[in-house]
Write a protein that holds these residues in place. Structure first.
Motif, PDB file in Angstrom:
ATOM      1  N   LEU A 518       7.815   5.414   7.295  1.00  0.00           N
ATOM      2  CA  LEU A 518       6.475   5.181   7.814  1.00  0.00           C
ATOM      3  C   LEU A 518       6.476   4.059   8.844  1.00  0.00           C
ATOM      4  CD1 LEU A 518       4.339   5.398   4.538  1.00  0.00           C
ATOM      5  CD2 LEU A 518       4.888   7.210   6.171  1.00  0.00           C
ATOM      6  N   LEU A 519       5.602   4.190   9.833  1.00  0.00           N
ATOM      7  CA  LEU A 519       5.444   3.176  10.868  1.00  0.00           C
ATOM      8  C   LEU A 519       4.414   2.122  10.477  1.00  0.00           C
ATOM      9  CD1 LEU A 519       6.314   2.501  13.842  1.00  0.00           C
ATOM     10  CD2 LEU A 519       4.330   3.833  14.586  1.00  0.00           C
ATOM     11  N   THR A 520       3.637   2.361   9.462  1.00  0.00           N
ATOM     12  CA  THR A 520       2.504   1.496   9.121  1.00  0.00           C
ATOM     13  C   THR A 520       2.855   0.031   8.854  1.00  0.00           C
ATOM     14  OG1 THR A 520       2.705   2.436   6.893  1.00  0.00           O
ATOM     15  CG2 THR A 520       0.970   3.305   8.297  1.00  0.00           C
ATOM     16  N   PRO A 521       4.052  -0.325   8.363  1.00  0.00           N
ATOM     17  CA  PRO A 521       4.324  -1.757   8.143  1.00  0.00           C
ATOM     18  C   PRO A 521       4.530  -2.555   9.429  1.00  0.00           C
ATOM     19  CG  PRO A 521       5.721  -0.384   6.732  1.00  0.00           C
ATOM     20  CD  PRO A 521       5.111   0.512   7.751  1.00  0.00           C
ATOM     21  N   LEU A 522       4.509  -1.925  10.599  1.00  0.00           N
ATOM     22  CA  LEU A 522       4.825  -2.635  11.840  1.00  0.00           C
ATOM     23  C   LEU A 522       3.971  -3.881  12.067  1.00  0.00           C
ATOM     24  CD1 LEU A 522       6.477  -2.668  14.514  1.00  0.00           C
ATOM     25  CD2 LEU A 522       4.665  -1.268  15.519  1.00  0.00           C
ATOM     26  N   PRO A 523       2.645  -3.818  11.969  1.00  0.00           N
ATOM     27  CA  PRO A 523       1.861  -5.041  12.209  1.00  0.00           C
ATOM     28  C   PRO A 523       2.158  -6.149  11.210  1.00  0.00           C
ATOM     29  CG  PRO A 523       0.469  -3.081  12.372  1.00  0.00           C
ATOM     30  CD  PRO A 523       1.775  -2.639  11.780  1.00  0.00           C
ATOM     31  N   THR A 524       2.287  -5.804   9.932  1.00  0.00           N
ATOM     32  CA  THR A 524       2.511  -6.837   8.928  1.00  0.00           C
ATOM     33  C   THR A 524       3.928  -7.394   8.974  1.00  0.00           C
ATOM     34  OG1 THR A 524       3.041  -5.109   7.312  1.00  0.00           O
ATOM     35  CG2 THR A 524       0.777  -5.908   7.373  1.00  0.00           C
ATOM     36  N   PRO A 550       7.701  13.494   3.004  1.00  0.00           N
ATOM     37  CA  PRO A 550       7.098  12.159   3.104  1.00  0.00           C
ATOM     38  C   PRO A 550       6.061  11.943   2.005  1.00  0.00           C
ATOM     39  CG  PRO A 550       7.105  13.268   5.235  1.00  0.00           C
ATOM     40  CD  PRO A 550       7.492  14.284   4.213  1.00  0.00           C
ATOM     41  N   SER A 551       5.976  10.699   1.533  1.00  0.00           N
ATOM     42  CA  SER A 551       5.021  10.383   0.474  1.00  0.00           C
ATOM     43  C   SER A 551       3.602  10.248   0.996  1.00  0.00           C
ATOM     44  CB  SER A 551       5.431   9.077  -0.218  1.00  0.00           C
ATOM     45  OG  SER A 551       5.502   8.014   0.730  1.00  0.00           O
ATOM     46  N   GLN A 552       3.463  10.037   2.303  1.00  0.00           N
ATOM     47  CA  GLN A 552       2.148   9.864   2.902  1.00  0.00           C
ATOM     48  C   GLN A 552       1.812  11.048   3.806  1.00  0.00           C
ATOM     49  OE1 GLN A 552       0.182   7.313   2.088  1.00  0.00           O
ATOM     50  NE2 GLN A 552       1.765   6.442   0.762  1.00  0.00           N
ATOM     51  N   ARG A 553       0.533  11.153   4.140  1.00  0.00           N
ATOM     52  CA  ARG A 553       0.061  12.267   4.957  1.00  0.00           C
ATOM     53  C   ARG A 553       0.449  12.108   6.412  1.00  0.00           C
ATOM     54  NH1 ARG A 553      -4.742  12.910   7.820  1.00  0.00           N
ATOM     55  NH2 ARG A 553      -5.368  15.083   8.192  1.00  0.00           N
ATOM     56  N   ARG A 595       3.185  17.796  12.368  1.00  0.00           N
ATOM     57  CA  ARG A 595       1.858  17.333  11.942  1.00  0.00           C
ATOM     58  C   ARG A 595       1.953  15.931  11.353  1.00  0.00           C
ATOM     59  NH1 ARG A 595      -0.982  21.218   7.856  1.00  0.00           N
ATOM     60  NH2 ARG A 595      -1.427  22.344   9.784  1.00  0.00           N
ATOM     61  N   PHE A 596       2.995  15.678  10.589  1.00  0.00           N
ATOM     62  CA  PHE A 596       3.197  14.350  10.000  1.00  0.00           C
ATOM     63  C   PHE A 596       3.366  13.289  11.084  1.00  0.00           C
ATOM     64  CE2 PHE A 596       6.613  11.322   8.792  1.00  0.00           C
ATOM     65  CZ  PHE A 596       5.908  10.561   7.873  1.00  0.00           C
ATOM     66  N   PHE A 597       4.167  13.592  12.112  1.00  0.00           N
ATOM     67  CA  PHE A 597       4.430  12.602  13.158  1.00  0.00           C
ATOM     68  C   PHE A 597       3.192  12.320  14.011  1.00  0.00           C
ATOM     69  CE2 PHE A 597       8.987  14.212  12.869  1.00  0.00           C
ATOM     70  CZ  PHE A 597       9.402  13.120  12.122  1.00  0.00           C
TER      71      PHE A 597
END
Length: 701
Positions: A518-524, A550-553, A595-597
């Motif tokens: 996942l890319l989501t941790p980038l800001p933190t 993937p575990s996330q949508r 779709r995930f990307f």
């Protein structure tokens, strides 16, 4: 009185034409130049007279639409004519190709530099005679080589019609290595006048052999720039070694730019962080051979030696660079070991190259923190530093080096270094994070807590104590460098290990991330505050056939909404491999992965997007799927959209919903580009129908 003085106030229009021409020449953005040309007739004339570079888009069959107001253009790019990669100049069904070439010459009479997509030599036979004064030609071809039995036949028109040729760029032109030497020797007058030759072609299946390199350099003795794909592997016949290097020196002593890259190093895939950094074989390059090589090139300014085979104990050889090549500004070393011995306080090896502005170190197995610090002390002018595949360096060494180079360093790349994950890489750059303009890092999220927060530990004490332990007292350190005490940068922290200042100057960010991560941790991870970030490149790599769902949508593109000025994105999933057709039970096909990307991309205010779809290499298919087309159509702010693959015709019609979209193109710029697209129904007519519908809309601006 006040009103009369205001009436007499000088405006920009009152400046002399010479000054205005200089101002206009410094404007590179196309839309900005177009806006300037709309001010008045004077600005229109100045803008047209100062525009020297132009890339034509649209359909070449529409002769009447060729612009005739850019008569000062000297660099003309015809490689992006629509449909991309088609020999439209030969489409006699729609127009006379010779008439089209003639109209191009009348519209652009001063062209001296030409870029063209040439699938066959007939395209060059038609175009090149129109501009007899051509000095630079760049050929592009991702399709397979024509089936001519004569070696070099594709390049013969180039040498026949361009007698003033001084520069050839074949870096994006698929050919055989055997094609080059015969054509160079067949036209000796043109070959001897060549100054620039770029043969760094990523699509080559093999590099140039030793005898081919010697033949090329012997035919072109006036070269000042030479870029080559080579074979350094000693298990191959004709591998490059000392003999080849010395032949280059003897044949081309005027070289200022030299890039020698092994074919295996040209791949875009990331290395393996857990290997030891050594290859099985050593290159046939000796210490004495390197010194003689450097001695014979006193004018050298750029040197790339990415050999992909071990070059051991290279420090003594690299010390000769400083004295033998005093003008050297850029250096890239691949698979060189022992580049800096870092014994006590004595500078050695590459650290003695004090004039370097750009340094790239790749796969140096024994480079340590002490070596980095020595480089930081010795190469005090570095503005760009890249380190890749170095297993022994840590955050401590990288952070200290950044402190030493706090006055100059503005571009950094850290990749595939086992001890430098994303968090460690960002923390190591905290001393200079306010001045970094371009940054690359790998999205390896080790070091983040499970809840997404950053592990809080005090960097200051450990860094400062280790620095004192390795370098002694502050008085002793002052003898090493006139720069401020690097450990003083530790005091800038806010006390919890995080620096308070933002990445104010960061404008370009490049990321590598594994498929399914996942890319989501980038800001933190440390990139939360990037107020001026304008462009981002994301490289997604991995085999989806062996990974888990993937575990996330979604991948996490929504997190990039933190960056208010982000307008350009390159999302490269070309090295993401999966099942284009039916996937086995329990696996996702590429449709679902796409779709995930792309989920969340509609939340970004993008102006320009380049997208490389994931691929199935077994069927050589890289195409946009239905979910991907629908999600891309949600990017309502897009002005330019380039799909580096193919798509079904009814999928790309979704893009007509984007109100401001002006430029869309499908580019199969990968080798081998399919000769006939059998996986979708896209044909020449399909592209033309879509472009007619796109150009027929009313655009608000």
């Amino acid at each position: 009185m006040a009103s009369s003085s205001m009436d007499m106030a000088a405006t920009m229009n009152d400046l002399p034409d010479v000054i205005l021409s200089i101002i206009f020449s410094s404007v590179s953005d196309t839309r900005a130049r177009n806006s300037l040309s709309l001010v008045n007739r004077k600005f229109l004339a100045l803008e047209r007279s100062t525009r020297t570079s132009l890339a034509l888009r649209g359909k070449a069959r529409d002769i009447y639409m060729i612009p005739t107001c850019f008569r000062s253009v000297t660099h003309l790019d015809l490689s992006l004519l629509s449909p991309w990669g088609c020999s439209d100049l030969l489409s006699s069904a729609s127009s006379d190709p010779f008439l089209l070439a003639h109209r191009l010459r009348l519209a652009f009479p001063l062209v001296t530099s030409l870029t063209v997509y040439a699938r066959s030599p007939s395209t060059l036979h038609i175009l090149l005679p129109q501009w007899p004064n051509l000095s630079h030609v760049k050929l592009i071809r991702w399709h397979q080589r024509s089936s001519s039995p004569h070696l070099g036949n594709d390049l013969v028109p180039l040498f026949e019609h361009c007698q003033a040729l001084s520069s050839i760029d074949l870096s994006s032109f698929y050919h055989w290595t055997e094609d080059i030497p015969p054509v160079l020797h067949a036209y000796p007058s043109v070959s001897k006048a060549l100054k620039y030759l770029d043969l760094l072609t990523a699509s080559l299946t093999d590099g140039f052999k030793s005898e081919e390199i010697q033949a090329i350099t012997a035919a072109c003795p006036s070269l000042t720039k030479l870029l080559l794909v080579c074979i350094f592997d000693p298990s191959y016949f004709g591998c490059v070694g000392d003999e080849t290097l010395l032949a280059i020196v003897a044949n081309c002593p005027k070289l200022r730019v030299l890039h020698l890259v092994d074919r295996a190093s040209l791949g875009s895939t990331r290395g393996e962080p857990d290997d030891d950094g050594y290859t099985r074989e050593d290159a046939k390059i000796s210490k004495v051979g390197l010194v003689d090589f450097f001695t014979g090139l006193p004018l050298l300014q750029e040197l790339v030696l990415d050999v992909y085979q071990n070059v051991r104990d290279s420090a003594l050889s690299l010390e000769a660079l400083h004295s033998k090549c005093p003008e050297l500004k850029l250096l890239k070393l691949g698979q060189f070991h022992g580049i800096c011995m870092a014994i006590e306080s004595q500078l050695d090896g590459v650290a003695l190259c004090s004039g370097l502005v750009s340094l790239t170190i790749k796969n140096s197995a024994d480079l340590t923190d002490m070596g980095l610090i020595e480089i930081g002390r010795g190469c005090c002018k570095l503005a760009k530093f890249e380190v890749e595949g170095c297993k022994k360096i840590t955050m401590k060494g990288m952070r200290t080096m950044a402190s030493l180079l706090h006055k100059t360093l503005i571009e950094v790349k850290i990749s595939c270094c086992k001890n430098l994950n994303a968090v460690a890489s960002l923390r190591s750059l905290e001393p200079i994070q306010g001045q970094i303009e371009r940054l690359h890092l790998d999205c390896v999220w080790e070091g983040l807590e499970e809840d997404g927060g950053i592990l809080c530990f005090d960097l200051n004490e450990g860094l400062c104590q280790s620095f004192e332990h390795e370098y002694g007292s502050k008085r002793k350190k002052s003898r090493y460098s006139s720069d401020p005490d690097p450990s003083s940068f530790c005091m800038q922290s806010n006390g919890n290990g995080m620096f308070s200042k933002s990445w104010d100057r960061l404008r370009y960010l490049s990321l590598w991330i594994g498929a399914g991560v996942l890319l989501t941790p980038l800001p933190t991870a440390g990139l939360y505050d990037c107020p001026n970030l304008e462009e981002i490149r994301i490289k997604v790599e991995g085999d989806c056939r062996t990974g888990h769902k993937p575990s996330q949508r979604e991948f996490g593109l929504s997190c990039l909404a933190y960056y208010p000025r982000l307008s350009k994105m390159q999302l490269d999933c070309s090295d993401t491999i999966g099942f284009a057709l039916t996937a086995p039970s329990g696996q996702m096909d590429l449709t679902l992965w796409e779709r995930f990307f792309l989920n969340g991309i509609g939340n970004l205010s993008l102006y320009e997007l380049d997208y490389w779809p994931p691929q199935d290499r077994d069927v050589n298919q890289r195409s946009l799927a239905l979910p991907g087309a629908g999600l891309l159509a949600e990017c309502l702010t897009l002005r330019k959209l380039f799909i580096h693959g193919t798509a079904h015709e009814h999928f790309i019609t979704f893009f007509l919903r984007i109100p401001n979209l002006r430029d869309v193109q499908l580019r199969e710029d990968y080798y081998p580009a399919p000769e006939n697209d059998t996986c979708t129904e896209m044909r020449v007519g399909s592209c033309w129908r879509f472009e007619d519908a796109l150009n027929g809309r009313q655009i608000p601006d």
